[in-house]
Design a protein around this motif. Structure first.
Motif, PDB file in Angstrom:
ATOM      1  N   ARG A  24      38.171  54.431  24.386  1.00  0.00           N
ATOM      2  CA  ARG A  24      39.302  53.512  24.541  1.00  0.00           C
ATOM      3  C   ARG A  24      39.506  53.239  26.024  1.00  0.00           C
ATOM      4  NH1 ARG A  24      42.274  56.959  20.470  1.00  0.00           N
ATOM      5  NH2 ARG A  24      41.813  55.921  18.510  1.00  0.00           N
ATOM      6  N   SER A  25      38.724  52.299  26.510  1.00  0.00           N
ATOM      7  CA  SER A  25      38.800  51.976  27.933  1.00  0.00           C
ATOM      8  C   SER A  25      39.023  50.487  28.107  1.00  0.00           C
ATOM      9  CB  SER A  25      37.530  52.424  28.649  1.00  0.00           C
ATOM     10  OG  SER A  25      36.398  51.787  28.088  1.00  0.00           O
ATOM     11  N   LEU A  26      39.872  50.154  29.064  1.00  0.00           N
ATOM     12  CA  LEU A  26      40.242  48.765  29.336  1.00  0.00           C
ATOM     13  C   LEU A  26      40.135  48.496  30.820  1.00  0.00           C
ATOM     14  CD1 LEU A  26      41.631  46.003  28.576  1.00  0.00           C
ATOM     15  CD2 LEU A  26      43.812  47.180  29.017  1.00  0.00           C
ATOM     16  N   LEU A  27      39.537  47.359  31.151  1.00  0.00           N
ATOM     17  CA  LEU A  27      39.562  46.838  32.513  1.00  0.00           C
ATOM     18  C   LEU A  27      40.382  45.568  32.490  1.00  0.00           C
ATOM     19  CD1 LEU A  27      38.673  46.571  35.497  1.00  0.00           C
ATOM     20  CD2 LEU A  27      36.690  45.260  34.645  1.00  0.00           C
ATOM     21  N   VAL A  28      41.380  45.497  33.364  1.00  0.00           N
ATOM     22  CA  VAL A  28      42.145  44.272  33.566  1.00  0.00           C
ATOM     23  C   VAL A  28      41.559  43.594  34.789  1.00  0.00           C
ATOM     24  CG1 VAL A  28      44.416  43.281  34.039  1.00  0.00           C
ATOM     25  CG2 VAL A  28      44.224  45.318  32.574  1.00  0.00           C
ATOM     26  N   ASP A  29      41.078  42.377  34.607  1.00  0.00           N
ATOM     27  CA  ASP A  29      40.420  41.597  35.652  1.00  0.00           C
ATOM     28  C   ASP A  29      41.240  40.326  35.822  1.00  0.00           C
ATOM     29  OD1 ASP A  29      38.685  40.103  37.254  1.00  0.00           O
ATOM     30  OD2 ASP A  29      37.009  40.165  35.840  1.00  0.00           O
ATOM     31  N   GLY A  30      42.040  40.271  36.902  1.00  0.00           N
ATOM     32  CA  GLY A  30      42.905  39.111  36.952  1.00  0.00           C
ATOM     33  C   GLY A  30      43.533  38.767  38.271  1.00  0.00           C
ATOM     34  N   ASP A  31      44.404  37.786  38.177  1.00  0.00           N
ATOM     35  CA  ASP A  31      45.101  37.173  39.298  1.00  0.00           C
ATOM     36  C   ASP A  31      46.527  37.713  39.399  1.00  0.00           C
ATOM     37  OD1 ASP A  31      46.368  35.975  37.109  1.00  0.00           O
ATOM     38  OD2 ASP A  31      45.313  34.081  37.337  1.00  0.00           O
ATOM     39  N   SER A  32      47.420  36.929  39.976  1.00  0.00           N
ATOM     40  CA  SER A  32      48.795  37.397  40.178  1.00  0.00           C
ATOM     41  C   SER A  32      49.528  37.656  38.872  1.00  0.00           C
ATOM     42  CB  SER A  32      49.580  36.394  41.023  1.00  0.00           C
ATOM     43  OG  SER A  32      49.603  35.120  40.399  1.00  0.00           O
ATOM     44  N   LEU A  33      49.173  36.960  37.795  1.00  0.00           N
ATOM     45  CA  LEU A  33      49.811  37.249  36.514  1.00  0.00           C
ATOM     46  C   LEU A  33      49.399  38.638  36.014  1.00  0.00           C
ATOM     47  CD1 LEU A  33      49.523  33.731  34.878  1.00  0.00           C
ATOM     48  CD2 LEU A  33      51.608  34.865  35.684  1.00  0.00           C
ATOM     49  N   ALA A  34      48.160  38.998  36.234  1.00  0.00           N
ATOM     50  CA  ALA A  34      47.713  40.355  35.897  1.00  0.00           C
ATOM     51  C   ALA A  34      48.383  41.373  36.817  1.00  0.00           C
ATOM     52  CB  ALA A  34      46.198  40.458  35.992  1.00  0.00           C
ATOM     53  N   GLU A  35      48.570  40.988  38.063  1.00  0.00           N
ATOM     54  CA  GLU A  35      49.285  41.854  39.002  1.00  0.00           C
ATOM     55  C   GLU A  35      50.701  42.126  38.485  1.00  0.00           C
ATOM     56  OE1 GLU A  35      49.806  44.290  42.194  1.00  0.00           O
ATOM     57  OE2 GLU A  35      47.914  43.290  41.748  1.00  0.00           O
ATOM     58  N   GLY A  36      51.338  41.102  37.934  1.00  0.00           N
ATOM     59  CA  GLY A  36      52.685  41.261  37.382  1.00  0.00           C
ATOM     60  C   GLY A  36      52.745  42.192  36.189  1.00  0.00           C
ATOM     61  N   THR A  37      51.670  42.238  35.390  1.00  0.00           N
ATOM     62  CA  THR A  37      51.659  43.124  34.217  1.00  0.00           C
ATOM     63  C   THR A  37      51.168  44.528  34.554  1.00  0.00           C
ATOM     64  OG1 THR A  37      49.430  42.478  33.518  1.00  0.00           O
ATOM     65  CG2 THR A  37      51.278  41.211  32.597  1.00  0.00           C
ATOM     66  N   ARG A  38      50.733  44.727  35.799  1.00  0.00           N
ATOM     67  CA  ARG A  38      50.120  46.002  36.211  1.00  0.00           C
ATOM     68  C   ARG A  38      50.914  47.235  35.773  1.00  0.00           C
ATOM     69  NH1 ARG A  38      46.540  48.435  39.722  1.00  0.00           N
ATOM     70  NH2 ARG A  38      45.540  46.551  40.453  1.00  0.00           N
ATOM     71  N   PRO A  39      52.223  47.304  35.981  1.00  0.00           N
ATOM     72  CA  PRO A  39      52.925  48.530  35.569  1.00  0.00           C
ATOM     73  C   PRO A  39      53.119  48.648  34.059  1.00  0.00           C
ATOM     74  CG  PRO A  39      54.471  46.989  36.576  1.00  0.00           C
ATOM     75  CD  PRO A  39      53.105  46.386  36.715  1.00  0.00           C
ATOM     76  N   TYR A  40      53.037  47.536  33.341  1.00  0.00           N
ATOM     77  CA  TYR A  40      53.368  47.541  31.921  1.00  0.00           C
ATOM     78  C   TYR A  40      52.181  47.841  31.002  1.00  0.00           C
ATOM     79  CZ  TYR A  40      57.459  45.186  33.840  1.00  0.00           C
ATOM     80  OH  TYR A  40      58.562  44.864  34.580  1.00  0.00           O
ATOM     81  N   VAL A  41      50.994  47.399  31.357  1.00  0.00           N
ATOM     82  CA  VAL A  41      49.844  47.556  30.472  1.00  0.00           C
ATOM     83  C   VAL A  41      49.562  49.033  30.164  1.00  0.00           C
ATOM     84  CG1 VAL A  41      47.351  47.186  30.230  1.00  0.00           C
ATOM     85  CG2 VAL A  41      48.813  45.320  31.024  1.00  0.00           C
ATOM     86  N   PRO A  42      49.490  49.923  31.163  1.00  0.00           N
ATOM     87  CA  PRO A  42      49.241  51.342  30.826  1.00  0.00           C
ATOM     88  C   PRO A  42      50.329  51.942  29.933  1.00  0.00           C
ATOM     89  CG  PRO A  42      48.863  50.952  33.158  1.00  0.00           C
ATOM     90  CD  PRO A  42      49.515  49.713  32.610  1.00  0.00           C
ATOM     91  N   ARG A  43      51.552  51.514  30.102  1.00  0.00           N
ATOM     92  CA  ARG A  43      52.639  52.021  29.244  1.00  0.00           C
ATOM     93  C   ARG A  43      52.434  51.585  27.794  1.00  0.00           C
ATOM     94  NH1 ARG A  43      57.668  50.023  32.856  1.00  0.00           N
ATOM     95  NH2 ARG A  43      56.876  50.835  34.801  1.00  0.00           N
ATOM     96  N   GLU A  44      51.888  50.388  27.614  1.00  0.00           N
ATOM     97  CA  GLU A  44      51.646  49.864  26.269  1.00  0.00           C
ATOM     98  C   GLU A  44      50.431  50.521  25.598  1.00  0.00           C
ATOM     99  OE1 GLU A  44      53.315  47.677  24.367  1.00  0.00           O
ATOM    100  OE2 GLU A  44      54.894  47.381  25.850  1.00  0.00           O
TER     101      GLU A  44
END
Length: 185
Positions: free
Chosen positions: A23-43
């Motif tokens: 269960r591994s995820l890479l987030v590859d993104g721009d400022s919108l991904a930057e905005g979700t940075r603290p939330y994705v691991p919590r989810e």
């Protein structure tokens, strides 16, 4: 002996659930991904989440980011790219999407958010979103997050620039990303 073999065969026929290592995820993104940075691991608390985000990252940079991970590239990739690109260049965007999918290969799942933003030089991003929809139809391992629909339903999330969103918007986006990521499991 036959009973042991039957039990063994039955246990092999049912695929075990993905382990935490898988269960591994890479987030590859721009400022919108930057905005979700603290939330994705919590989810995704039982997932190993790595994030490579950069303000103003372009879609053409997505595949190179993934290549840097080499053999340790995650099994699932969330892509948040295209918002900073010129919507008149749908061919270049399609090429970037296809390159990301090529690097991902058939054994990985890619979750790509479609694009919400005002027109650039009079051209909307509908063409980019059509590219994502058509690539999604062609591929079993591409899931498109319908960010357009979410933003339309919650215009209060949008900032003045009509691209970035409030904390509530980023949290909701991360939750939607996580739902699709879990479908890849």
């Amino acid at each position: 002996m036959r009973r042991v073999l039957a039990v063994l065969a039955a246990s092999l026929a049912v695929a075990p659930p993905a382990t935490a290592a898988e269960r591994s995820l890479l987030v590859d993104g721009d400022s919108l991904a930057e905005g979700t940075r603290p939330y994705v691991p919590r989810e995704l608390p039982d997932w190993r989440v790595r994030q490579s985000t950069k303000v103003s990252r372009h879609a053409s940079e997505g595949a190179d980011v993934m290549r840097r991970y080499g053999r340790s590239l995650a099994r699932v990739i969330h892509v948040s790219l295209g918002t900073n690109d010129d919507p008149r260049q749908t061919g270049a965007f399609r090429a970037a999407v296809r390159e990301v999918m090529e690097v991902a290969g058939g054994g990985r799942c890619v979750v790509w958010a479609n694009i919400v933003r005002p027109p650039y030089r009079g051209v909307s991003y509908r063409g980019y979103n059509r590219v994502l929809a058509s690539e999604d139809e062609r591929r079993d391992n591409l899931l498109v997050l319908n960010w357009v629909r979410m933003a339309r339903r919650h215009p209060e999330w949008l900032a003045r620039d009509r691209v970035h969103v409030s904390a509530a918007g980023y949290a909701a986006r991360a939750s939607a990303v996580a739902r699709l990521v879990r479908r890849c499991d």
